[in-house]
Design a protein around this motif. Structure first.
Motif, PDB file in Angstrom:
ATOM      1  N   UNK A   6     -45.333  13.513  38.466  1.00  0.00           N
ATOM      2  CA  UNK A   6     -44.103  14.559  38.780  1.00  0.00           C
ATOM      3  C   UNK A   6     -43.853  15.064  37.298  1.00  0.00           C
ATOM      4  N   UNK A   7     -43.393  16.302  37.186  1.00  0.00           N
ATOM      5  CA  UNK A   7     -43.001  16.831  36.088  1.00  0.00           C
ATOM      6  C   UNK A   7     -41.517  17.504  36.616  1.00  0.00           C
ATOM      7  N   UNK A   8     -40.487  17.134  35.812  1.00  0.00           N
ATOM      8  CA  UNK A   8     -39.106  17.345  36.333  1.00  0.00           C
ATOM      9  C   UNK A   8     -38.982  18.790  35.861  1.00  0.00           C
ATOM     10  N   UNK A   9     -37.876  19.394  36.834  1.00  0.00           N
ATOM     11  CA  UNK A   9     -37.519  20.843  36.552  1.00  0.00           C
ATOM     12  C   UNK A   9     -37.241  21.310  35.244  1.00  0.00           C
ATOM     13  N   UNK A  10     -36.694  20.403  34.478  1.00  0.00           N
ATOM     14  CA  UNK A  10     -36.141  20.952  33.118  1.00  0.00           C
ATOM     15  C   UNK A  10     -37.330  20.906  32.176  1.00  0.00           C
ATOM     16  N   UNK A  11     -38.571  20.500  32.613  1.00  0.00           N
ATOM     17  CA  UNK A  11     -39.887  20.476  31.700  1.00  0.00           C
ATOM     18  C   UNK A  11     -40.923  21.276  32.429  1.00  0.00           C
ATOM     19  N   UNK A  12     -40.550  22.333  33.224  1.00  0.00           N
ATOM     20  CA  UNK A  12     -41.451  22.803  34.104  1.00  0.00           C
ATOM     21  C   UNK A  12     -42.271  23.864  33.335  1.00  0.00           C
ATOM     22  N   UNK A  13     -41.427  24.761  32.446  1.00  0.00           N
ATOM     23  CA  UNK A  13     -42.158  26.013  32.216  1.00  0.00           C
ATOM     24  C   UNK A  13     -42.458  25.809  30.474  1.00  0.00           C
ATOM     25  N   UNK A  14     -43.630  26.107  30.203  1.00  0.00           N
ATOM     26  CA  UNK A  14     -43.834  26.527  28.719  1.00  0.00           C
ATOM     27  C   UNK A  14     -43.948  27.962  28.383  1.00  0.00           C
ATOM     28  N   UNK A  15     -43.021  28.665  27.744  1.00  0.00           N
ATOM     29  CA  UNK A  15     -42.925  30.006  27.684  1.00  0.00           C
ATOM     30  C   UNK A  15     -43.139  30.418  26.141  1.00  0.00           C
ATOM     31  N   UNK A  16     -44.016  31.519  26.007  1.00  0.00           N
ATOM     32  CA  UNK A  16     -44.079  32.023  24.505  1.00  0.00           C
ATOM     33  C   UNK A  16     -44.377  33.637  24.421  1.00  0.00           C
ATOM     34  N   UNK A  17     -44.680  34.107  23.616  1.00  0.00           N
ATOM     35  CA  UNK A  17     -44.794  35.501  23.168  1.00  0.00           C
ATOM     36  C   UNK A  17     -46.208  35.807  22.835  1.00  0.00           C
ATOM     37  N   UNK A  18     -46.718  36.699  23.288  1.00  0.00           N
ATOM     38  CA  UNK A  18     -48.101  37.371  22.810  1.00  0.00           C
ATOM     39  C   UNK A  18     -47.952  38.644  22.231  1.00  0.00           C
ATOM     40  N   UNK A  19     -48.444  38.773  20.907  1.00  0.00           N
ATOM     41  CA  UNK A  19     -48.131  39.887  20.155  1.00  0.00           C
ATOM     42  C   UNK A  19     -46.512  40.171  19.800  1.00  0.00           C
ATOM     43  N   UNK A  20     -46.314  41.348  19.100  1.00  0.00           N
ATOM     44  CA  UNK A  20     -44.950  41.757  18.809  1.00  0.00           C
ATOM     45  C   UNK A  20     -44.115  41.848  19.869  1.00  0.00           C
ATOM     46  N   UNK A  21     -42.919  41.907  19.592  1.00  0.00           N
ATOM     47  CA  UNK A  21     -41.678  41.840  20.714  1.00  0.00           C
ATOM     48  C   UNK A  21     -41.855  43.090  21.286  1.00  0.00           C
ATOM     49  N   UNK A  22     -42.257  44.062  20.491  1.00  0.00           N
ATOM     50  CA  UNK A  22     -42.159  45.586  21.327  1.00  0.00           C
ATOM     51  C   UNK A  22     -43.286  45.744  22.320  1.00  0.00           C
ATOM     52  N   UNK A  23     -44.389  44.553  22.562  1.00  0.00           N
ATOM     53  CA  UNK A  23     -45.302  44.590  23.288  1.00  0.00           C
ATOM     54  C   UNK A  23     -44.875  44.239  24.625  1.00  0.00           C
ATOM     55  N   UNK A  24     -43.923  43.417  24.667  1.00  0.00           N
ATOM     56  CA  UNK A  24     -43.488  42.787  25.755  1.00  0.00           C
ATOM     57  C   UNK A  24     -44.495  42.121  26.775  1.00  0.00           C
TER      58      UNK A  24
END
Length: 771
Positions: free
Chosen positions: A582-600
């Protein structure tokens, strides 16, 4: 958006809840349920053990040395394997409360880098259940460290370990075919004593088939309901056989207890020699169903299973076998039409009631291995070793209780084929014995590695474990294998078929992932397109599914070069199963950014354990957008100014799914998720941003754009790959990829998360993978 189906409340899981001590009431309730689900098979073994043992190889003589020797073997086999090995040792090797052959394999993968699918990340090792046992693999010393490094260096050893785990898994599936057949057929064979000779041979097989069909039909009701329904039957059966055993002991031979001495095993083998060794295949059946204690561990708890076996099942079985031996010791001449069996030791006045209870108990007995088969196939599916199947969770509270329709009906057809093909317990028992002992041998081998790599015990202790239990099991294995032509070929044939399916699927999945890694697009290509990515950015969120945990998938470049527009917010989304239950809800997602901020452009990795269930589409969208928003709000300014790199996962943040502050109805009042699901269709759910004086202007602008895109809608882009072997590949590879894997891919289920999305919002992009 309308909720499409009820799902389990996976958010209710938490590390604190998982380690909360169970009350005695809960433990005893689970122990009661386990009697109906786990021990039904083991409890019905007295129906056929003596009959299978004395089938041909040895004969019961007036000296009683044979029957005393068999009783001694049965007693010590039950004591050493189920009681000593499983109850006191193997149950402790569960993977955070989950059991089975594959749970042992995933436990080893977590403590040593021996997994064959290269999608592991350092962030995964920080998961709570990754290190819940408090033991780190780096603590290995001496020979343990050498063993671990050897396994990590040699790919061949890793493949051999995987194949070993798959063989054990396949034998469990084979046992799921054979155990219901022998249990039900043995119970029905009691008609030989209560129905005339000319009629029982026409009744046994049809009645057995009808009962088997009814048994597999019941599976969709789930373990929880069947546990409460079946437990009284097993308790009645155990009380019945133990009472008959006590009666036979005192009435026929009160001194039969002397046969429990190991000396009678020596006398048995000395007198019978080769015939006695071959008869061990029948004695082996007394522990049929022992593996279910470990395989069904995730359905109950370690303590409840131990209590049920040690205080109820074990003593009842010993009394039953002693009672049969006491009766047979005074009845040396058995009617010619009926060989030594269970029903001859039952007093004639109660044979009809005992027959009815036995048939019910046989139905229950088959439940254990069927449930274990469902559990282990789900584990294989999650870790890429079995084609995707429809997994139905039958309990909203206990995530381990599942039902798989395709597997259930496949087992039923194979079980009926075995019953109709053999039409006697002799051949079915030979087949079942080989399947049972093979699974136990695999469990012994994997547990010995767990002792060294996971428990950090000495290699000498592991050698003693595998030598002691392995030698006992190897003796039984040799006795079962010698009867290959007399039915033992069935589990081997079934295992080879399922092994070919599983390894073909795993091999194709691995080659497909390697192709993705080799053909992923460099971030420099993305940067060269400019802020607009070289195309028109339309409103909305584009959710691109990829199996890559880093880099930009080739499907993205293929999509961009064929379509003139894309969404204003891009999310590269990956569903990844990690080797934990099991993976707990508080550890569910890994989120990061690809490229500069303006690329979204964002990367989001959702991590699930092999026992977790997928969330529905409403919760999926909410959690996904909330996790990206939480990442934007919590992102530190010093991280955004650095140059982008290909290893964007090194800058990813762990975001839980507990953020629910951003849901509101059209009036602006906060509402809960459950209230959102019950809203009339005319109401629309949207996001609003909370007022926060600490939020800088740039972050607020990015969040505003994310909320606007979400209000517009979300599109799901799913890659539809066609995997082909490269030109010049060998014949075996071409057959495996172009025929085997392609057939399995076309006939397997779509991913759960893909089927959750409305077809109108889903776009499939086809690509050919030359692997």
């Amino acid at each position: 958006m309308v909720l499409r189906r009820p799902v389990m409340d996976i958010e209710a899981w938490s590390p604190e809840r998982s380690i909360k001590k169970e009350s005695w009431k809960t433990v005893l309730t689970l122990a009661y349920q386990s009697l109906g689900v786990v021990y039904g098979d083991l409890s019905t073994s007295p129906l056929y053990v003596y009959k299978s043992t004395f089938a041909e190889d040895i004969q019961h003589s007036e000296t009683n040395e044979e029957i005393y020797g068999v009783l001694s073997f049965v007693f010590w086999t039950l004591t050493l394997i189920p009681l000593l090995k499983y109850v006191f040792i193997v149950l402790r090797a569960g993977d955070n409360g989950e059991g089975g052959t594959f749970a042992l394999y995933t436990l080893l993968c977590r403590h040593a880098r021996i997994g064959t699918l290269p999608n592991g990340q350092l962030a995964d090792e920080d998961l709570y259940e990754y290190k819940k046992d408090g033991i780190s693999s780096c603590n290995n010393k001496g020979l343990g460290m050498k063993l671990r490094s050897t396994l990590e260096k040699h790919k061949l050893l890793q493949k051999m370990l995987l194949i070993l785990a798959l063989i054990g898994t396949c034998m469990v599936i084979g046992d799921g075919v054979l155990t219901p057949a022998i249990s039900v057929f043995s119970a029905v064979s009691g008609l030989e004593l209560v129905v005339s000779k000319h009629h029982h041979q026409y009744i046994e097989v049809p009645v057995a088939c009808i009962i088997l069909v009814f048994l597999f039909y019941l599976q969709h009701y789930g373990t929880h309901r069947l546990g409460f329904l079946f437990a009284p039957i097993v308790i009645t059966w155990l009380f019945c056989i133990s009472s008959i055993g006590v009666y036979n002991i005192f009435h026929w031979n009160p001194h039969v207890y002397k046969a429990l001495s190991p000396y009678y095993m020596y006398k048995f083998l000395k007198k019978t020699r080769r015939d006695g060794w071959m008869s061990l295949g029948g004695i082996l059946l007394c522990i049929t169903g022992s593996e279910a204690m470990f395989a069904d561990l995730g359905h109950f708890s370690q303590l409840s299973i131990k209590i049920a076996f040690s205080f109820v099942v074990y003593p009842s079985l010993i009394l039953a076998y002693m009672g049969q031996a006491a009766y047979l010791s005074k009845h040396h001449v058995i009617e010619s039409d009926y060989q030594i069996g269970f029903y001859v030791s039952v007093p004639e006045k109660i044979r009809w009631p005992v027959l009815a209870i036995a048939i019910l108990a046989a139905v229950v007995g088959s439940q254990a291995i069927i449930t274990g088969t469902f559990s282990i196939i789900k584990q294989c599916c999650a870790l890429g070793c079995f084609p995707r199947v429809n997994i139905i969770h039958t309990s909203s509270k206990i995530c381990g209780q599942i039902y798989i329709p395709e597997i259930n009906w496949t087992l039923m057809v194979l079980c009926l084929a075995v019953t109709l093909g053999f039409r006697d317990t002799k051949h079915i028992s030979n087949a079942s014995g080989l399947a049972v002992i093979t699974v136990m041998l695999v469990t012994t081998c994997l547990t010995s590695l767990v002792i060294v790599l996971c428990w950090n015990k000495s290699v000498l202790l592991a050698i003693c474990f595998i030598f002691f239990f392995g030698s006992v099991e190897a003796l039984y294995f040799s006795a079962s294998l010698i009867k290959f032509r007399e039915g033992a070929w069935v589990p081997i044939a079934l295992s080879l078929i399922f092994l070919a399916i599983m390894y073909t699927w795993h091999y194709g999945t691995l080659k497909k992932y390697e192709f993705d890694v080799q053909n992923k697009v460099s971030i420099n290509w993305l940067l060269g397109l400019g802020p607009n990515l070289g195309i028109v950015r339309v409103r909305g969120i584009g959710l691109i599914h990829t199996e890559l945990v880093s880099g930009i998938p080739a499907i993205f470049s293929h999509f961009v070069t064929n379509l003139p527009a894309f969404h204003q917010v891009l999310v590269l989304f990956c569903i990844k199963y990690v080797p934990v239950p099991h993976v707990g809800p508080e550890e569910r997602f890994l989120v990061g950014r690809i490229g500069p901020k303006e690329y979204r452009v964002y990367r989001c990795i959702a991590r699930y354990g092999y026992r977790d269930t997928m969330i529905d589409d409403v919760a999926f969208e909410k959690d996904l957008v909330c996790s990206i928003a939480e990442f934007i709000r919590s992102e530190r300014n010093d991280q955004s100014g650095g140059p982008p790199c290909d290893d964007d996962e090194d800058r990813m943040a762990v975001i839980g799914t507990s953020s629910r502050k951003m849901w509101a109805d059209e009036g602006g009042d906060d509402v809960a998720v459950e209230e959102v699901r019950e809203m009339p269709r005319k109401k629309r759910v949207r996001f609003v941003l909370p007022e926060s004086p600490r939020m800088d202007r740039e972050a607020r602008a990015e969040l505003d754009e994310l909320m606007e895109a979400r209000e517009t809608g979300m599109a799901f882009i799913l890659g539809h790959c066609y995997v082909k072997a490269k030109a010049g590949s060998g014949l075996v590879k071409r057959v495996v990829i172009n025929v085997g894997y392609d057939f399995l891919r076309r006939n397997s289920r779509a991913p759960t998360y893909a089927s959750s999305f409305p077809r109108a919002s889903t776009l499939e992009v086809g690509m050919v993978y030359h692997v």
